[in-house]
Design a protein around this motif. Sequence first.
Motif, mmCIF file in Angstrom:
data_model
loop_
_atom_site.group_PDB
_atom_site.id
_atom_site.type_symbol
_atom_site.label_atom_id
_atom_site.label_comp_id
_atom_site.label_asym_id
_atom_site.label_seq_id
_atom_site.Cartn_x
_atom_site.Cartn_y
_atom_site.Cartn_z
ATOM 1 N N ARG A 27 0.809 -1.217 0.000
ATOM 2 C CA ARG A 27 0.000 0.000 0.000
ATOM 3 C C ARG A 27 0.846 1.273 0.000
ATOM 4 O O ARG A 27 0.546 2.238 -0.682
ATOM 5 C CB ARG A 27 -0.933 -0.023 1.215
ATOM 6 C CG ARG A 27 -1.886 1.128 1.285
ATOM 7 C CD ARG A 27 -2.923 0.873 2.367
ATOM 8 N NE ARG A 27 -3.747 2.018 2.614
ATOM 9 C CZ ARG A 27 -4.795 2.370 1.881
ATOM 10 N NH1 ARG A 27 -5.120 1.643 0.834
ATOM 11 N NH2 ARG A 27 -5.505 3.429 2.180
ATOM 12 N N SER A 28 1.895 1.300 0.770
ATOM 13 C CA SER A 28 2.744 2.487 0.810
ATOM 14 C C SER A 28 4.053 2.254 0.058
ATOM 15 O O SER A 28 5.080 2.845 0.365
ATOM 16 C CB SER A 28 3.015 2.897 2.260
ATOM 17 O OG SER A 28 3.616 1.817 2.944
ATOM 18 N N GLY A 29 3.993 1.412 -0.953
ATOM 19 C CA GLY A 29 5.164 1.083 -1.742
ATOM 20 C C GLY A 29 5.489 2.141 -2.774
ATOM 21 O O GLY A 29 4.859 3.187 -2.847
ATOM 22 N N GLY A 30 6.463 1.836 -3.564
ATOM 23 C CA GLY A 30 6.895 2.756 -4.609
ATOM 24 C C GLY A 30 8.247 2.337 -5.127
ATOM 25 O O GLY A 30 8.620 1.171 -5.051
ATOM 26 N N ILE A 31 8.987 3.311 -5.617
ATOM 27 C CA ILE A 31 10.318 3.009 -6.127
ATOM 28 C C ILE A 31 11.332 3.989 -5.546
ATOM 29 O O ILE A 31 10.987 5.108 -5.162
ATOM 30 C CB ILE A 31 10.378 3.049 -7.674
ATOM 31 C CG1 ILE A 31 10.048 4.442 -8.207
ATOM 32 C CG2 ILE A 31 9.478 2.006 -8.285
ATOM 33 C CD1 ILE A 31 10.285 4.603 -9.703
ATOM 34 N N ARG A 32 12.570 3.520 -5.492
ATOM 35 C CA ARG A 32 13.683 4.364 -5.075
ATOM 36 C C ARG A 32 14.921 3.898 -5.826
ATOM 37 O O ARG A 32 14.958 2.785 -6.358
ATOM 38 C CB ARG A 32 13.914 4.304 -3.572
ATOM 39 C CG ARG A 32 14.326 2.934 -3.083
ATOM 40 C CD ARG A 32 14.571 2.933 -1.586
ATOM 41 N NE ARG A 32 14.741 1.559 -1.140
ATOM 42 C CZ ARG A 32 14.200 1.049 -0.055
ATOM 43 N NH1 ARG A 32 13.467 1.796 0.733
ATOM 44 N NH2 ARG A 32 14.412 -0.201 0.270
ATOM 45 N N LEU A 33 15.930 4.754 -5.868
ATOM 46 C CA LEU A 33 17.168 4.371 -6.522
ATOM 47 C C LEU A 33 17.808 3.212 -5.767
ATOM 48 O O LEU A 33 17.753 3.157 -4.535
ATOM 49 C CB LEU A 33 18.146 5.545 -6.567
ATOM 50 C CG LEU A 33 17.749 6.753 -7.407
ATOM 51 C CD1 LEU A 33 18.835 7.812 -7.337
ATOM 52 C CD2 LEU A 33 17.482 6.365 -8.849
#
Length: 147
Positions: A61-67
């Motif tokens: 739910r609070s995921g996403g992407i990062r380097l």
Amino acid sequence: MRLKKYTDYALRVLLYTASKNEGELANKKEISEVFHISENHLGKIIHELNKLSLIETIRGRSGGIRLAKPPKEINIGYVVRAMEDDFHLLECFHCATNYCVITPACKLKHVLHDALRAFLEVVDSYTLADLLTNQDELRELMGISTE
């Protein structure tokens, strides 16, 4: 020479993700809205960048992407080569499909080969960090809060 939109969008994903505040994740929906790119298309690009270990994807739910690594360790030439599948500027650049009768005497292929090599040398000399020297301006243009 022209880079594919796929490569352009991959570089934008990296720029956007790198411009987020430390610890803050980027997400596909945000990037889609900022750059007017379909989420479906971005999904493919994000998947490819993840396979290349340039970004990490966090599910949930609070995921996403990062380097996946610091911007100074992400070489722009590497990204361009990884995203582009064809640097054959002319028919004669690809032996299997070359039917040009002047190939043995042609000087044009050498000129364009040198130009391609120069282009790749230039992009090899930059990292993602080099593209972020005006990060405050980029954040403002992309609507990223600096808080």
